[in-house]
Design a protein around this motif. Structure first.
Motif, short mmCIF file in Angstrom:
data_model
loop_
_atom_site.label_atom_id
_atom_site.label_comp_id
_atom_site.label_asym_id
_atom_site.label_seq_id
_atom_site.Cartn_x
_atom_site.Cartn_y
_atom_site.Cartn_z
N ARG A 194 0.38 -1.06 0.07
CA ARG A 194 -0.02 -0.02 0.02
C ARG A 194 0.82 1.30 -0.45
O ARG A 194 0.71 2.56 -0.67
CB ARG A 194 -0.97 -0.29 0.98
N ARG A 197 -3.35 -13.67 -10.04
CA ARG A 197 -2.14 -13.44 -10.79
C ARG A 197 -0.81 -14.06 -10.74
O ARG A 197 -1.20 -15.74 -10.53
CB ARG A 197 -0.72 -12.27 -9.46
N SER A 247 -3.34 -3.30 -5.76
CA SER A 247 -3.32 -5.53 -6.23
C SER A 247 -2.43 -5.24 -8.12
O SER A 247 -2.10 -6.10 -8.01
CB SER A 247 -4.32 -5.15 -6.87
O1 DC Z 1 -4.13 -7.06 3.62
P1 DC Z 1 -4.26 -5.96 2.23
O2 DC Z 1 -5.62 -5.08 2.11
O3 DC Z 1 -3.54 -4.44 3.04
O4 DC Z 1 -3.20 -5.51 1.35
C1 DC Z 1 -2.81 -4.51 0.04
C2 DC Z 1 -3.35 -5.58 -1.19
O5 DC Z 1 -1.95 -6.20 -1.11
C3 DC Z 1 -3.71 -6.65 -1.28
O6 DC Z 1 -3.81 -6.37 -3.43
C4 DC Z 1 -2.64 -7.39 -1.80
C5 DC Z 1 -1.33 -7.21 -1.72
N1 DC Z 1 -0.83 -8.24 -0.71
C6 DC Z 1 0.40 -9.50 -1.55
O7 DC Z 1 0.10 -9.07 -2.57
N2 DC Z 1 0.76 -9.92 -0.62
C7 DC Z 1 0.52 -9.73 0.53
N3 DC Z 1 1.53 -10.09 1.13
C8 DC Z 1 0.36 -8.68 0.59
C9 DC Z 1 -0.52 -7.97 0.65
#
Ligand code: DC
Length: 427
Positions: free
Chosen positions: A36, A184, A97
């Protein structure tokens, strides 16, 4: 100890992980916050979410700083600015994302996440923690819930923060992000083969935490009613007689074995420590104290266990280790004996041995005023003020591996004593 927790957005990961961290005195790391923050930085630098090269370059140079605290708190800084709240904004939700699916970006973030986990004693949440980032974690959990329940949780969180988007919009956004995270090419969200799955639909936070602690087989001391009543009585007495003041009691983990390490100047110290600790403690006391049968029964009833000074440390350490592994908190005085002049003594290594071998948290405690109120050769206590400060737990895992064991034990004990002295000067 390392716990990896994965799951989709709104599965309750963050709330549950923070609570587990608090209870066990672990550090808590939210890896979603890292992606983020990267998304936020890209918005500020006006980098398009489709400009892969610039995003990769940004991921490599981004000045990210993460503060993980054992109280379950987590703060993230971008170039020195705290952005823990800012990164929850809808503009970030929309592109995060897209950024998180770029393989080179992930490689960079995973590197940083592993560095964060190096010192151990941590619970880390994300999407790929148990599968990619920390596949050797001792405990792996996968949290999930009904999509509608997850969206509603997010929506309520947003509302509480004053963000007003309709529930349907939150649902749509979430479905899109879920889809992207699951499909993905690199590190998609999936359940690790050896992870424990928990469906949090309709469960309260406490219930999920309870399930996790149960699966980890985390124990706690048995409740001792006599101890509880005596502690209450002594607490009132100490408040009235010595104006007892306690700060930092929240640093004591709510579950699992732990050690309180305190400075030692007076017979009152174990009593004061017992009053200051919200969890019941077990004490290792010189066996000669049990010679008087009545007094022996009394202190045994108050969780004191006899140790022989002569056969010294090996037996005492074995007893202490057993107690900690059974989920008890024990009180240790690293200086070994009461200071005769009220100053600090050179600490011994036993505490460090326990911290390393058992991986349990060591909570530093400074006790101030007991020397003045009840010094070594006094018969009765005098008037005065007593204050107690507890600091953040020190973990054996915090210190570099590769150091010779004996040196490591002493390093930990010295660090604990240093913390006690800092607390002392601020008390
Ligand atoms: O948990 P969150 O909603 O704050 O995560 C934000 C974005 O980051 C979400 O699209 C998934 C991605 N993410 C990821 O790909 N790998 C991680 N270890 C943590 C989050």
């Amino acid at each position: 100890m390392i716990i990896a927790v994965d799951g989709p957005a709104g599965s309750g990961k963050s709330t549950v992980c923070r609570e587990v961290a608090k209870r066990l005195g672990l550090r808590y790391a939210d890896t979603g916050a890292m992606y983020r923050t990267l998304a936020l930085a890209s918005i500020r630098e006006k980098i398009s979410p489709s400009d892969t090269n610039q995003l990769i370059e940004l991921a490599r140079r981004i000045p990210l700083e993460i503060h993980t605290l054992t109280s379950g708190r987590f703060e993230i800084f971008l170039a020195g600015e705290k952005v823990t709240e800012t990164i929850r904004e809808p503009a970030v939700n929309q592109i995060v994302s897209l950024i998180a699916r770029i393989p080179e970006v992930r490689t960079e973030m995973v590197k940083r996440q592993r560095a964060l986990a190096k010192s151990g004693y941590l619970i880390m949440e994300g999407r790929d923690i148990s599968t990619v980032v920390l596949p050797d974690a001792e405990f792996k959990f996968y949290l999930d819930a009904d999509p509608s329940v997850r969206a509603e949780r997010r929506w309520k969180e947003d509302q509480a923060k004053g963000t007003v988007s309709p529930l349907s919009r939150v649902q749509e956004d979430q479905a899109k992000r879920d889809e992207m995270d699951r499909t993905r090419d690199v590190s998609p969200l999936r359940v690790a083969s050896n992870a424990i799955c928990i469906d949090t639909t309709g469960k309260r936070v406490g219930e999920v935490v309870h399930i996790i602690l149960g699966k980890m087989n985390v124990k706690r001391e048995k409740f001792n009613a006599f101890y509880a009543v005596t502690r209450r009585f002594l607490w009132l007495l100490a408040k009235a007689g010595f104006g007892l003041e306690i700060q930092g009691a929240e640093n004591i983990p709510q579950h699992g074995g732990f050690i309180i390490a305190a400075n030692h100047r007076s017979f009152l110290d174990p009593v004061v420590a017992a009053i200051a600790s919200p969890r019941q403690l077990t004490f290792l006391a010189r066996h000669t104290l049990f010679r008087n049968v009545l007094f022996g029964i009394l202190i045994r009833g108050l969780n004191a266990r006899p140790i022989k000074r002569a056969s010294a440390d090996r037996n005492a350490l074995r007893l202490a280790a057993g107690l900690i592994m059974a989920g008890n908190g024990i009180l240790l005085f690293p200086e070994g004996t009461r200071s005769a002049d009220g100053g600090f003594l050179t600490p011994k290594g036993g505490l460090g041995y326990l911290a390393v071998k058992l991986g349990c948290p060591v909570v530093p405690m400074c006790i101030k005023g007991t020397f003045e109120t009840f010094p070594r050769h006094a018969k009765w206590p005098r008037q005065g003020k007593i204050s107690v400060r507890l600091g953040r737990a020190v973990h054996g895992d915090d210190f570099g591996k590769g150091i010779d064991d004996g040196d490591l034990y002493l390093l930990i004990v010295k660090e604990v004593m240093r913390n006690i002295e800092i607390l002392f000067s601020s008390a």
